[in-house]
Each structure stands twice: as structure tokens, then as C-alpha cells.
Design an enzyme around this catalytic site. Sequence first.
Site, PDB file in Angstrom:
ATOM      1  N   LYS A  35       0.853  -1.210   0.000  1.00  0.00           N
ATOM      2  CA  LYS A  35       0.000   0.000   0.000  1.00  0.00           C
ATOM      3  C   LYS A  35       0.881   1.251   0.000  1.00  0.00           C
ATOM      4  O   LYS A  35       0.651   2.195  -0.764  1.00  0.00           O
ATOM      5  CB  LYS A  35      -0.868   0.030   1.259  1.00  0.00           C
ATOM      6  CG  LYS A  35      -2.165  -0.711   1.152  1.00  0.00           C
ATOM      7  CD  LYS A  35      -3.013  -0.320   2.350  1.00  0.00           C
ATOM      8  CE  LYS A  35      -4.271  -1.147   2.433  1.00  0.00           C
ATOM      9  NZ  LYS A  35      -5.026  -0.829   3.640  1.00  0.00           N
ATOM     10  N   THR A  86     -11.169  -2.352  13.070  1.00  0.00           N
ATOM     11  CA  THR A  86     -11.640  -3.069  14.261  1.00  0.00           C
ATOM     12  C   THR A  86     -12.636  -4.123  13.767  1.00  0.00           C
ATOM     13  O   THR A  86     -13.835  -4.009  14.005  1.00  0.00           O
ATOM     14  CB  THR A  86     -12.313  -2.119  15.275  1.00  0.00           C
ATOM     15  OG1 THR A  86     -13.281  -1.304  14.573  1.00  0.00           O
ATOM     16  CG2 THR A  86     -11.322  -1.208  15.951  1.00  0.00           C
ATOM     17  N   THR A 122     -13.683   3.000  14.893  1.00  0.00           N
ATOM     18  CA  THR A 122     -14.842   2.807  15.768  1.00  0.00           C
ATOM     19  C   THR A 122     -14.456   1.801  16.846  1.00  0.00           C
ATOM     20  O   THR A 122     -14.146   0.650  16.533  1.00  0.00           O
ATOM     21  CB  THR A 122     -16.035   2.289  14.943  1.00  0.00           C
ATOM     22  OG1 THR A 122     -16.276   3.247  13.914  1.00  0.00           O
ATOM     23  CG2 THR A 122     -17.276   2.125  15.791  1.00  0.00           C
ATOM     24  N   PHE A 152     -17.510  10.176  10.759  1.00  0.00           N
ATOM     25  CA  PHE A 152     -18.861   9.900  10.275  1.00  0.00           C
ATOM     26  C   PHE A 152     -18.881   9.934   8.748  1.00  0.00           C
ATOM     27  O   PHE A 152     -19.870  10.303   8.136  1.00  0.00           O
ATOM     28  CB  PHE A 152     -19.852  10.923  10.864  1.00  0.00           C
ATOM     29  CG  PHE A 152     -19.889  10.912  12.366  1.00  0.00           C
ATOM     30  CD1 PHE A 152     -20.572   9.917  13.054  1.00  0.00           C
ATOM     31  CD2 PHE A 152     -19.214  11.878  13.106  1.00  0.00           C
ATOM     32  CE1 PHE A 152     -20.590   9.893  14.448  1.00  0.00           C
ATOM     33  CE2 PHE A 152     -19.225  11.868  14.496  1.00  0.00           C
ATOM     34  CZ  PHE A 152     -19.920  10.877  15.173  1.00  0.00           C
ATOM     35  N   LEU A 153     -17.724   9.617   8.145  1.00  0.00           N
ATOM     36  CA  LEU A 153     -17.613   9.706   6.687  1.00  0.00           C
ATOM     37  C   LEU A 153     -18.359   8.553   6.031  1.00  0.00           C
ATOM     38  O   LEU A 153     -18.150   7.398   6.391  1.00  0.00           O
ATOM     39  CB  LEU A 153     -16.138   9.634   6.256  1.00  0.00           C
ATOM     40  CG  LEU A 153     -15.148  10.587   6.926  1.00  0.00           C
ATOM     41  CD1 LEU A 153     -13.740  10.322   6.423  1.00  0.00           C
ATOM     42  CD2 LEU A 153     -15.550  12.028   6.656  1.00  0.00           C
ATOM     43  N   CYS A 262     -19.431  -0.807   8.067  1.00  0.00           N
ATOM     44  CA  CYS A 262     -19.783  -0.192   9.357  1.00  0.00           C
ATOM     45  C   CYS A 262     -21.049  -0.745  10.003  1.00  0.00           C
ATOM     46  O   CYS A 262     -21.008  -1.249  11.122  1.00  0.00           O
ATOM     47  CB  CYS A 262     -19.911   1.313   9.183  1.00  0.00           C
ATOM     48  SG  CYS A 262     -18.319   2.092   8.940  1.00  0.00           S
ATOM     49  N   LYS A 322     -23.060  -0.438  -1.818  1.00  0.00           N
ATOM     50  CA  LYS A 322     -23.940   0.674  -2.198  1.00  0.00           C
ATOM     51  C   LYS A 322     -23.289   1.353  -3.396  1.00  0.00           C
ATOM     52  O   LYS A 322     -22.120   1.062  -3.718  1.00  0.00           O
ATOM     53  CB  LYS A 322     -24.127   1.658  -1.036  1.00  0.00           C
ATOM     54  CG  LYS A 322     -22.840   2.344  -0.643  1.00  0.00           C
ATOM     55  CD  LYS A 322     -23.076   3.434   0.390  1.00  0.00           C
ATOM     56  CE  LYS A 322     -21.801   4.223   0.626  1.00  0.00           C
ATOM     57  NZ  LYS A 322     -21.958   5.327   1.534  1.00  0.00           N
ATOM     58  N   ARG A 329     -17.232  -5.227   1.030  1.00  0.00           N
ATOM     59  CA  ARG A 329     -17.285  -5.832   2.358  1.00  0.00           C
ATOM     60  C   ARG A 329     -18.722  -5.823   2.879  1.00  0.00           C
ATOM     61  O   ARG A 329     -19.381  -4.795   2.847  1.00  0.00           O
ATOM     62  CB  ARG A 329     -16.367  -5.062   3.332  1.00  0.00           C
ATOM     63  CG  ARG A 329     -14.903  -5.324   3.077  1.00  0.00           C
ATOM     64  CD  ARG A 329     -14.047  -4.465   3.956  1.00  0.00           C
ATOM     65  NE  ARG A 329     -14.191  -3.047   3.647  1.00  0.00           N
ATOM     66  CZ  ARG A 329     -13.659  -2.063   4.379  1.00  0.00           C
ATOM     67  NH1 ARG A 329     -12.978  -2.351   5.450  1.00  0.00           N
ATOM     68  NH2 ARG A 329     -13.811  -0.809   4.016  1.00  0.00           N
TER      69      ARG A 329
HETATM   70  C1  UDX Z   1     -21.981   4.593   7.350  1.00  0.00           C
HETATM   71  C2  UDX Z   1     -22.432   5.896   8.039  1.00  0.00           C
HETATM   72  O1  UDX Z   1     -23.430   6.518   7.228  1.00  0.00           O
HETATM   73  C3  UDX Z   1     -21.251   6.818   8.266  1.00  0.00           C
HETATM   74  O2  UDX Z   1     -21.662   7.967   8.981  1.00  0.00           O
HETATM   75  C4  UDX Z   1     -20.227   6.045   9.078  1.00  0.00           C
HETATM   76  O3  UDX Z   1     -19.113   6.811   9.366  1.00  0.00           O
HETATM   77  C5  UDX Z   1     -19.809   4.787   8.352  1.00  0.00           C
HETATM   78  O4  UDX Z   1     -20.969   3.980   8.118  1.00  0.00           O
HETATM   79  P1  UDX Z   1     -21.348   3.849   4.887  1.00  0.00           P
HETATM   80  O5  UDX Z   1     -21.072   2.493   5.456  1.00  0.00           O
HETATM   81  O6  UDX Z   1     -20.386   4.431   3.942  1.00  0.00           O
HETATM   82  O7  UDX Z   1     -21.511   4.921   6.059  1.00  0.00           O
HETATM   83  O8  UDX Z   1     -22.732   3.731   4.139  1.00  0.00           O
HETATM   84  P2  UDX Z   1     -24.188   4.367   4.203  1.00  0.00           P
HETATM   85  O9  UDX Z   1     -24.342   5.352   3.112  1.00  0.00           O
HETATM   86  O10 UDX Z   1     -24.535   4.807   5.554  1.00  0.00           O
HETATM   87  O11 UDX Z   1     -25.049   3.060   3.811  1.00  0.00           O
HETATM   88  C6  UDX Z   1     -24.930   1.846   4.560  1.00  0.00           C
HETATM   89  C7  UDX Z   1     -25.817   0.781   3.989  1.00  0.00           C
HETATM   90  O12 UDX Z   1     -27.184   1.100   4.177  1.00  0.00           O
HETATM   91  C8  UDX Z   1     -25.647   0.529   2.486  1.00  0.00           C
HETATM   92  O13 UDX Z   1     -25.703  -0.864   2.227  1.00  0.00           O
HETATM   93  C9  UDX Z   1     -26.825   1.259   1.865  1.00  0.00           C
HETATM   94  O14 UDX Z   1     -27.224   0.748   0.604  1.00  0.00           O
HETATM   95  C10 UDX Z   1     -27.891   1.018   2.936  1.00  0.00           C
HETATM   96  N1  UDX Z   1     -28.958   2.038   2.931  1.00  0.00           N
HETATM   97  C11 UDX Z   1     -28.682   3.333   3.269  1.00  0.00           C
HETATM   98  C12 UDX Z   1     -30.250   1.655   2.624  1.00  0.00           C
HETATM   99  O15 UDX Z   1     -30.526   0.487   2.315  1.00  0.00           O
HETATM  100  N2  UDX Z   1     -31.232   2.613   2.670  1.00  0.00           N
HETATM  101  C13 UDX Z   1     -30.993   3.908   3.009  1.00  0.00           C
HETATM  102  O16 UDX Z   1     -31.945   4.692   3.033  1.00  0.00           O
HETATM  103  C14 UDX Z   1     -29.671   4.285   3.299  1.00  0.00           C
END
Ligand code: UDX
Length: 433
Positions: A35, A86, A122, A152-153, A262, A322, A329
Site C-alpha cells: 500500500k 476493528t 470505531t 462519520f464519513l 460499518c 452501495k 465488504r
Molecule cells: C456509514 C455511516 O453513514 C457513516 O456515517 C459512518 O461513518 C460509516 O458507516 P457507509 O457504510 O459508507 O456509512 O454507508 P451508508 O451510506 O450509511 O449506507 C450503509 C448501507 O445502508 C448501504 O448498504 C446502503 O445501501 C444502505 N442504505 C442506506 C439503505 O438500504 N437505505 C438507506 O436509506 C440508506
Amino acid sequence: MKVAIIGTGYVGLPTGVGLAELGNQVTCIDREPSKINALKEGKITLFEEGLEELFHKNVKAGRICFTTSMKDGVENADLVIIAVGTPPHPITKEADMKYIHAAATELAEYLRGYTVIATKSTVPVGTGDDIEMLISKKNPTADFDVVSLPEFLREGFAVYDFFHPDRIVVGANTKRAKEVILELYKPFKGKTNMLFVKRRSSETIKYASNAFLAIKIHYINEMANFCEKAGADVYEVAQGMGADSRIGPKFLNPGPGYGGSCFPKDTNAMAYMGRTNGVDLSLIEAAIKGNDLRKKQMAKRVLNMVATQKTPKIAVLGLSFKGGTDDCRESPAMEILNEILTVPGPKVTVYDPKAMENAKKLLGNKVQYAKDAYEAVKGADVLVILTEWNQFKKLDLEKLAKLMKHKRMVDLRNTFRPEDVKVAGFEYVGVGK
Ligand code: UDX
């Protein structure tokens, strides 16, 4: 400020690049030489919208560098950010702290002068205390404070979220540490909500937020199931609910279940912490159970479409957890695919705009890989959409229909309007209508 970041994953790298862009001198440390070598050669190691150009800009300006040496990164730093993984323990699902503990123990001997150690990973409540103890044990004269600085990214929006945070949460137990963090986030002064709380509150805020969002998604997925039976439309329901400012319109999109690095991990870790603290967190337990079940139900939805065929050809669009990320993952797409592949018969061809390489590592030769969506659907008996990529919305339905053997679609992200799909001749199953 001189900042060292340990871990160059989806949290560490965007954070490092963002802090460099704010004018800090950043050293990213990772024990994985492949990396670091790639990053040193100017190759970005993960896909994140807008990250690559900011990365090049800051490398060129000399504000960010990369090393495998803890010593080189830590000894001059005013602030050391821990952003290592983690991962869930395979049996208990608690957060596995081995990388955090290793980082804390290793960095201890290189601390010079007052240094703030911040956890962005986390981590379970009380980790700040553990880190403090590990460092003091290894280096009793070290002058340091440990703060919790949860991230919270969202993946896919990490760069945007870094520069436009809803809030910045700081769990600092001393004034000196608070001042260092205030200095770091000076560019956000007056622009965002900065919350200074107890370190243990800060550690809890991260889990409590992610678990709440996971429950919200699970809730709308349950409503989607209900709407399908009751003749209602879950989007109209979500719109009506979301207009209430106490509920809010976000995270009410139904789909194949939540995934990613997450939500599944953090809900499980929070449930574990509830059990070990003797606290009933049954709402979180229900979301975990319901979300696992949902992926099985969605796989059944696909198999039902081709139930009459012995060796159906299934075309799958979308593999990442998504849209907007190459990350597979805990992707619902992977779990639904694995469920489908346990049944003898189906031949599966997959396509994703960004996640093909990561998917190959997980799926190997169990599926075929197409170079685009149209190639994936050639001769297919059913088209399944598993990830909400914007480019899928622009696909030519007539063209898809012509290429397929049977015009059938299971659209688990409601990419298309049922009316449009039916005009193109598809038998269509979506979610929540
Ligand atoms: C999340 C949190 O949003 C973020 O604040 C934290 O720091 C890390 O975890 P992330 O894992 O990138 O972020 O994805 P997120 O956009 O929150 O979506 C998580 C999952 O929920 C995805 O599988 C997404 O498709 C699903 N989702 C999200 C839904 O099915 N419906 C929704 O309305 C929103």
C-alpha cells in the site's frame, strides 16, 4: 500542525488527504508495504469520489507523505490519529481490538514532547482508557492525552463529508487535548457544530448513531414488506413519514438490506456491549436478525422468478454494498449471490462499474464477469439489480429486453419505474410496491 495517521484504509486515507488540504503536514503510516509503495508512487489505493485529485495536489505540495515506519511518522507529530480496522470477532462479533492495541503499544516509544493520540477507528466504550494504559506501561514518561474523534464519513462521499461535516464530536478529558483538536478543526469554526463531550460519551455516540441508522433502514424495509401485502407504495409512505421533521426524510430508502464495513459490524459490536453490560438492546438485536433474514428473502425473490428452469441464466448488476464505492465488504449483493449459488443450477454473470476487482477476490470463478451491463444480460433469463449505481438508471430498457432470453427483472433498488419496465415488456419485481 504535524499529524501522523496510522492506517491508510477508507477512514485513514481520506482523513489524511483532507487534513493535508487544510494545511497540515500529514504522514500516513501503514504496515502494509504494498500500500505504502503504491501511494509513494502516486497511485491511489482505493476509489473514493474526488480523492484522487486532492491526493495528487497535496503530494505535489509536499503536505502529505507515506511510510511503513512508525518511528518516522510519530516522533515529530503533535497529533497521532489511529485509523486501523476493528473487524468483528468471528464468533462473538465484538470489535477485535488487536490492531488498535498493537498500534498503541508500538507508537508509545516514539512519542516526543506533548502529543495527542486520537482514535478515529470505531472502538468499544472504554478503549481510550485501554490505550492510555498501554502507552503509559510501555513509556512511563510519555506526555500525552488520548481523545476520541469518531469519523462519520460515508464511503463514496468521504471527501464531501470531510469538508461538510454535520457535526464534529470530540471526546476529550483534558483542556490541553481540547485545545489541540480546536486548532486542528479551526477551519470549521462557525461552520459546523462542534461537540465536546466525555471520552466515553464520544465512543458511544459513534455506535449509537450507526445503530440508529441501521434500525431506520431495517424499519423502512419492514414497511416495504408491509406495503407489498397491503397495496401501498413504500415511497409514498416514506415521503409522508419523512415530512415530519422529527423523523426526517433520509435513510428511508428500502432495498436488499444494509451492508458495508460499518453498519453490520457496529450493530453487532453494540449488541455485544449491551450483553456484556447486562443491558437489553433488543431493538438493535432485532435489526441485525431482520437484516440477515432480508438477504435470504431477497435471494428467494430472485430464485422464484426462474423457478421453472433447471439451469437459469442470471444477470446481476451491482456488487458493491452501495453505489459510489468499490467496496464489497458485507455487501448485500455478495450475500444474496452466495445464497443463490448454494442452489444447484443457476449460471450467474455479474457486472459492477467499480467493484469488479474486489468482487473477484470474494466470488472467484463461481460467476462470470461481464465488461458492461449489456454484455451481462445477453441470453439471461432474469436481470437482478443489487446496487444503486446512477449509471444503471440510464440503461436502455428496450436494448436490455432485446438482449435477454426472458424479459424478467428483479430490481432490489427500485432503479426503474415499474410502468417504464412493463412498457419494455418486462415481468417486474421491485421492493415495497
Ligand atoms: C456509514 C455511516 O453513514 C457513516 O456515517 C459512518 O461513518 C460509516 O458507516 P457507509 O457504510 O459508507 O456509512 O454507508 P451508508 O451510506 O450509511 O449506507 C450503509 C448501507 O445502508 C448501504 O448498504 C446502503 O445501501 C444502505 N442504505 C442506506 C439503505 O438500504 N437505505 C438507506 O436509506 C440508506
